[in-house]
Design a protein around this motif. Structure first.
Motif, short mmCIF file in Angstrom:
data_model
loop_
_atom_site.label_atom_id
_atom_site.label_comp_id
_atom_site.label_asym_id
_atom_site.label_seq_id
_atom_site.Cartn_x
_atom_site.Cartn_y
_atom_site.Cartn_z
N ASP A 182 25.29 40.06 0.51
CA ASP A 182 26.22 41.11 0.10
C ASP A 182 27.14 41.56 1.24
O ASP A 182 28.24 42.07 1.00
N ASN A 183 26.70 41.36 2.48
CA ASN A 183 27.51 41.77 3.63
C ASN A 183 28.37 40.62 4.19
O ASN A 183 29.05 40.79 5.19
N MET A 184 28.32 39.46 3.52
CA MET A 184 29.10 38.31 4.00
C MET A 184 30.54 38.40 3.53
O MET A 184 30.83 38.97 2.48
N ASP A 185 31.43 37.76 4.30
CA ASP A 185 32.79 37.59 3.82
C ASP A 185 32.83 36.35 2.92
O ASP A 185 31.83 35.63 2.79
N ASP A 186 33.97 36.10 2.29
CA ASP A 186 34.06 34.99 1.34
C ASP A 186 33.80 33.63 1.99
O ASP A 186 33.21 32.74 1.36
N THR A 187 34.21 33.47 3.24
CA THR A 187 34.00 32.18 3.91
C THR A 187 32.53 31.86 4.05
O THR A 187 32.08 30.74 3.75
N ASN A 188 31.74 32.86 4.47
CA ASN A 188 30.30 32.62 4.64
C ASN A 188 29.57 32.55 3.31
O ASN A 188 28.57 31.84 3.18
N LYS A 189 30.06 33.28 2.31
CA LYS A 189 29.45 33.14 0.98
C LYS A 189 29.67 31.73 0.43
O LYS A 189 28.78 31.14 -0.19
N LYS A 190 30.85 31.20 0.69
CA LYS A 190 31.15 29.84 0.23
C LYS A 190 30.22 28.84 0.94
O LYS A 190 29.70 27.91 0.30
N LYS A 191 29.98 29.03 2.22
CA LYS A 191 29.08 28.16 2.97
C LYS A 191 27.66 28.27 2.42
O LYS A 191 26.93 27.28 2.30
N TYR A 192 27.27 29.49 2.08
CA TYR A 192 25.93 29.71 1.53
C TYR A 192 25.75 28.94 0.22
O TYR A 192 24.76 28.22 0.04
N HIS A 193 26.72 29.07 -0.69
CA HIS A 193 26.59 28.39 -1.98
C HIS A 193 26.65 26.87 -1.83
O HIS A 193 25.98 26.14 -2.55
N SER A 194 27.43 26.40 -0.88
CA SER A 194 27.50 24.97 -0.63
C SER A 194 26.15 24.46 -0.14
O SER A 194 25.65 23.41 -0.59
N ARG A 195 25.53 25.20 0.77
CA ARG A 195 24.23 24.80 1.30
C ARG A 195 23.16 24.83 0.21
O ARG A 195 22.35 23.91 0.09
N MET A 196 23.16 25.91 -0.58
CA MET A 196 22.15 26.03 -1.63
C MET A 196 22.36 25.00 -2.75
O MET A 196 21.41 24.55 -3.38
N LYS A 197 23.62 24.65 -2.98
CA LYS A 197 23.92 23.61 -3.98
C LYS A 197 23.28 22.29 -3.56
O LYS A 197 22.68 21.58 -4.38
N GLU A 198 23.40 21.94 -2.28
CA GLU A 198 22.80 20.71 -1.78
C GLU A 198 21.27 20.77 -1.82
O GLU A 198 20.60 19.79 -2.10
N ARG A 199 20.75 21.95 -1.55
CA ARG A 199 19.30 22.13 -1.60
C ARG A 199 18.79 21.89 -3.02
O ARG A 199 17.81 21.17 -3.23
N ALA A 200 19.46 22.48 -4.00
CA ALA A 200 19.05 22.31 -5.39
C ALA A 200 19.19 20.86 -5.83
O ALA A 200 18.36 20.34 -6.58
N LYS A 201 20.24 20.20 -5.34
CA LYS A 201 20.46 18.80 -5.68
C LYS A 201 19.32 17.93 -5.16
O LYS A 201 18.82 17.05 -5.87
N ARG A 202 18.89 18.18 -3.93
CA ARG A 202 17.79 17.41 -3.35
C ARG A 202 16.48 17.67 -4.08
O ARG A 202 15.63 16.79 -4.17
N ASP A 203 16.33 18.90 -4.61
CA ASP A 203 15.12 19.24 -5.35
C ASP A 203 15.22 18.84 -6.82
O ASP A 203 14.31 19.12 -7.60
N ASN A 204 16.35 18.22 -7.18
CA ASN A 204 16.58 17.78 -8.56
C ASN A 204 16.55 18.95 -9.55
O ASN A 204 16.10 18.82 -10.68
N ASN A 205 17.04 20.11 -9.09
CA ASN A 205 17.11 21.30 -9.93
C ASN A 205 18.55 21.43 -10.43
O ASN A 205 19.39 22.08 -9.80
N LEU A 206 18.86 20.78 -11.54
CA LEU A 206 20.24 20.69 -12.02
C LEU A 206 20.81 22.06 -12.41
O LEU A 206 22.00 22.33 -12.19
N GLU A 207 19.97 22.90 -12.98
CA GLU A 207 20.43 24.23 -13.40
C GLU A 207 20.85 25.07 -12.20
O GLU A 207 21.91 25.69 -12.19
#
Length: 238
Positions: A182-207
């Motif tokens: 909640d205290n991140m700016d948009d740039t760091n939020k975007k990095k966070y979602h990109s990282r978590m997207k890859e994490r979910a992909k590796r875990d085969n969690n499509l949702e």
């Protein structure tokens, strides 16, 4: 040089036994941290281990010759002569350390880890990466140590830690709390979602992968739609 093969074998096996006993006496009576390689006791243990293994190798080589089995290695009188001959031996990883541990490295405390040199840190992470590499139950540990050793090798400014617990890191990078998000700016939020997207992909969690992809593109495209830390956070707001 004048001794027969039988006499050479007997001498080497006698020497092997003597150095083995010396090594075991030191291991029983002294506790030495396996990272303290400059400790005189560690050096003495290492010397006895090397000499024990040297004489054992020579005895086995001579035994092969006596049993008329082919071997491309010859036997040597001393470790120095074998070392100076580039064809003298094929190095293999030892099963135990000079201090008697079955693993090259045990998990270290943060204090012990911080006292290591960069070379020792690399060897530490490489050994634990190798230890866990083929263990599906410890896949995260293997990947953690792989990341740490690459940081040490590349000499980056990124911190390194002896274990995920000490560094507060997952195999995919730093964990982020909702409050931090909640205290991140948009740039760091975007990095966070990109990282978590890859994490979910590796875990085969499509949702979950789809959720973080949506949030990522909302930020990237300056969408008026809100962004959320997690699917649970999104549901709470609806």
């Amino acid at each position: 040089e004048a001794a027969s093969l039988e006499e050479r074998r007997a001498w080497h096996l006698h020497q092997q036994g003597a150095y083995h006993l010396r090594l075991k006496v030191l291991q029983r009576n002294h506790t030495v941290d396996l990272t303290d390689t400059e400790n005189p006791l560690y050096k003495e243990m290492k010397s006895y281990q090397d000499l024990r293994n040297f004489h054992g190798r020579q005895g086995r080589r001579i035994n092969q010759v006596l049993n008329k089995k082919p071997t491309r290695f010859k036997d040597y009188y001393s470790l120095e002569l074998e070392t100076n001959d580039i064809t003298g031996r094929q190095k293999q990883k030892l099963k135990t350390t000079p201090t008697g541990f079955s693993d090259t490295y045990k998990e270290l405390s943060l204090e012990e880890y911080n006292n290591l040199t960069q070379e020792q840190k690399f060897k530490y992470h490489n050994a634990l990466f190798t230890k866990y590499r083929n263990d599906e139950k410890n896949k995260e540990l293997s990947q953690f140590h792989s990341r740490m050793k690459q940081r040490v090798k590349a000499k980056t400014n990124s911190p390194t830690f002896p274990s995920p617990e000490h560094g507060g890191e997952s195999i995919y990078g730093l964990e982020t709390t909702k409050e931090q998000y909640d205290n991140m700016d948009d740039t760091n939020k975007k990095k966070y979602h990109s990282r978590m997207k890859e994490r979910a992909k590796r875990d085969n969690n499509l949702e979950l992968e789809g959720f973080h992809r949506r949030m990522y593109f909302r930020i990237r495209n300056n969408s008026p739609l809100p962004v959320y830390y997690s699917p649970e956070h999104e549901q709470e707001e609806e």
